[in-house]
Write a protein that holds these residues in place. Structure first.
Motif, PDB file in Angstrom:
ATOM      1  N   ARG A   1     -17.792 -38.077   0.528  1.00  0.00           N
ATOM      2  CA  ARG A   1     -16.509 -37.558   0.050  1.00  0.00           C
ATOM      3  C   ARG A   1     -16.133 -38.292  -1.240  1.00  0.00           C
ATOM      4  O   ARG A   1     -15.372 -39.255  -1.246  1.00  0.00           O
ATOM      5  CB  ARG A   1     -15.420 -37.744   1.101  1.00  0.00           C
ATOM      6  CG  ARG A   1     -15.752 -37.044   2.434  1.00  0.00           C
ATOM      7  CD  ARG A   1     -14.653 -37.259   3.462  1.00  0.00           C
ATOM      8  NE  ARG A   1     -13.390 -36.664   3.032  1.00  0.00           N
ATOM      9  CZ  ARG A   1     -13.063 -35.391   3.241  1.00  0.00           C
ATOM     10  NH1 ARG A   1     -13.918 -34.566   3.841  1.00  0.00           N
ATOM     11  NH2 ARG A   1     -11.887 -34.915   2.832  1.00  0.00           N
ATOM     12  N   LEU A   2     -16.705 -37.802  -2.347  1.00  0.00           N
ATOM     13  CA  LEU A   2     -16.468 -38.422  -3.646  1.00  0.00           C
ATOM     14  C   LEU A   2     -15.237 -37.799  -4.302  1.00  0.00           C
ATOM     15  O   LEU A   2     -14.984 -36.591  -4.169  1.00  0.00           O
ATOM     16  CB  LEU A   2     -17.690 -38.236  -4.550  1.00  0.00           C
ATOM     17  CG  LEU A   2     -18.988 -38.889  -4.040  1.00  0.00           C
ATOM     18  CD1 LEU A   2     -20.158 -38.518  -4.943  1.00  0.00           C
ATOM     19  CD2 LEU A   2     -18.834 -40.413  -3.990  1.00  0.00           C
ATOM     20  N   ALA A   3     -14.517 -38.611  -5.055  1.00  0.00           N
ATOM     21  CA  ALA A   3     -13.277 -38.163  -5.706  1.00  0.00           C
ATOM     22  C   ALA A   3     -13.610 -37.469  -7.035  1.00  0.00           C
ATOM     23  O   ALA A   3     -13.637 -38.100  -8.097  1.00  0.00           O
ATOM     24  CB  ALA A   3     -12.346 -39.351  -5.936  1.00  0.00           C
ATOM     25  N   VAL A   4     -13.885 -36.186  -6.939  1.00  0.00           N
ATOM     26  CA  VAL A   4     -14.187 -35.376  -8.133  1.00  0.00           C
ATOM     27  C   VAL A   4     -13.000 -34.451  -8.390  1.00  0.00           C
ATOM     28  O   VAL A   4     -12.676 -33.618  -7.530  1.00  0.00           O
ATOM     29  CB  VAL A   4     -15.470 -34.555  -7.939  1.00  0.00           C
ATOM     30  CG1 VAL A   4     -15.725 -33.681  -9.169  1.00  0.00           C
ATOM     31  CG2 VAL A   4     -16.651 -35.479  -7.671  1.00  0.00           C
ATOM     32  N   PRO A   5     -12.339 -34.556  -9.540  1.00  0.00           N
ATOM     33  CA  PRO A   5     -11.203 -33.670  -9.828  1.00  0.00           C
ATOM     34  C   PRO A   5     -11.633 -32.206  -9.795  1.00  0.00           C
ATOM     35  O   PRO A   5     -12.687 -31.835 -10.321  1.00  0.00           O
ATOM     36  CB  PRO A   5     -10.765 -34.098 -11.231  1.00  0.00           C
ATOM     37  CG  PRO A   5     -11.288 -35.496 -11.394  1.00  0.00           C
ATOM     38  CD  PRO A   5     -12.560 -35.553 -10.619  1.00  0.00           C
ATOM     39  N   ALA A   6     -10.792 -31.397  -9.185  1.00  0.00           N
ATOM     40  CA  ALA A   6     -11.131 -29.968  -9.088  1.00  0.00           C
ATOM     41  C   ALA A   6     -11.223 -29.318 -10.464  1.00  0.00           C
ATOM     42  O   ALA A   6     -11.957 -28.336 -10.657  1.00  0.00           O
ATOM     43  CB  ALA A   6     -10.086 -29.256  -8.240  1.00  0.00           C
TER      44      ALA A   6
END
Length: 384
Positions: free
Chosen positions: A366-371
């Motif tokens: 669950r990586l924090a990639v901006p939508a």
């Protein structure tokens, strides 16, 4: 290949064709313009400087006809007088010849400009062909030259007849005038006749100059095949250029693939995208993308990564974001620092585990990639 007919040459000459013809000495020239300017300049100079010219030449003539008694005792005096008379005659006529030379040069460059080319001086044995000679004899250019010659003859003859008819009383009256005055009057009538004849030639010039320009441009007209061939020569053959671009892409792809073994990690989609990241601890800066691709290129990147034991992580949103927004050799954007830092932390832990230290790390999921950076997320949002 046979020469194309004039009907096939429907395209106007291109700037390149005109420049090439100019380099070869092929420019529009009007002999009638040169003849007119030379005659006009000669008549004008004689008309305005006739008095000075008359005085100079009359003095030379007077001295030449005079008898010098020294010639009896010294024949060399005759040579001396002849040389002196020639020098004075040359000085008297030098302004006339100087003006004519200047006008001759100006008339030759007035229409086509200054062109220096040795091509017309080169031997061209094709001009010795009997068939080519007959073709030139019955060409449209020959017909035009014949029409111009007849028109000039009729025009000059008509003007001369009109001048004689107009001034025949003045000419007949010269018999009853003193010789000196008759000579001056006769010269005036001759100058007037010359002026009218030269003025009449202006009509020929006004017709010949446009014709020469049109004829020159017609000779340089091109067929559609000539235009295509010139485009290939100037811009390059499209097939050759496409092949060169393909070879350049292949060379760039090989260079990119050679960087994959140096990568720290390869982030995949897992099948559609593959992006190789490299972080140089000695250089300040963010991790860089050193290889990326889709489809078969992505499969090749994954294959090279497995062959050289480069860690591979399946992170579809991060792989799509890196592929879409980061070019080769560029650093990752600040919005992806957190996600990439978590990936690199996993890579460093994995290296330690492979070296025999610690336990096997769990791959981040669950990586924090901006939508906003994920193309697929943007597409889904627009669909909703």
């Amino acid at each position: 290949m046979a020469e194309e007919s004039d009907l096939e040459k429907s395209e106007a000459a291109s700037p390149r064709r005109l420049e090439k013809a100019r380099e070869e000495g092929q420019i529009a020239r009007s002999r009638e313009l040169g003849t007119f300017m030379m005659l006009a300049a000669g008549v004008a100079v004689i008309w305005m400087g006739g008095g000075t010219l008359y005085q100079g030449l009359s003095g030379v003539l007077r001295n030449g006809l005079a008898f010098d008694q020294r010639i009896v005792t010294d024949p060399g005096v005759m040579v001396e007088l002849a040389v002196s008379g020639f020098g004075h005659a040359l000085l008297a006529t030098l302004p006339v010849f100087g003006v004519l030379v200047v006008v001759a040069v100006l008339s030759s460059v007035l229409l086509g400009g200054i062109v220096i080319s040795g091509k017309p001086l080169q031997a061209n044995f094709s001009k010795l062909s009997l068939f080519a000679g007959l073709k030139r004899m019955f060409s449209s250019q020959t017909v035009v030259e014949l029409i111009k010659a007849l028109a000039k003859a009729l025009l000059v003859g008509g003007v001369a007849v009109w001048v004689i008819w107009r001034y025949h009383d003045d000419m007949l009256s010269l018999m009853h005038v003193a010789p000196s005055a008759a000579l001056i009057k006769a010269l005036s009538l001759v100058a007037l006749c010359c002026a009218f004849i030269v003025a009449s030639l202006l009509i020929i010039v006004m017709l010949d100059v446009p014709w020469q320009i049109w004829s020159h441009l017609k000779k340089l007209r091109m067929s559609k095949e000539d235009v295509r061939q010139e485009h290939k020569e100037s811009e390059g053959d499209p097939h050759v250029k496409a092949r060169i671009r393909q070879q350049q892409r292949q060379a760039a792809r090989r260079r990119m693939m050679s960087e994959v073994p140096k990568a720290d990690v390869v982030v995949t989609n897992p099948t559609h995208y593959a992006v190789a990241l490299k972080y140089d601890e000695e250089k300040s800066g963010a991790p860089r993308v050193i290889a990326k691709g889709t489809g078969l290129i992505a499969a090749k990147i994954r294959e090279l990564a497995a062959e050289h034991r480069v860690p591979t992580l399946e992170a579809p949103p991060l792989a799509r974001a890196l592929h879409q927004h980061v070019e080769l050799g560029q650093e990752i954007p600040g919005e992806l620092y957190t996600a990439v830092a978590e990936v690199l932390a996993w890579v460093f832990q994995l290296r330690s585990w492979r070296s025999g230290w610690g336990v096997e790390p769990t791959a981040p999921t669950r990586l924090a990639v901006p939508a906003a950076l994920d193309p697929q997320a943007n597409t889904a949002a627009q669909g909703v």
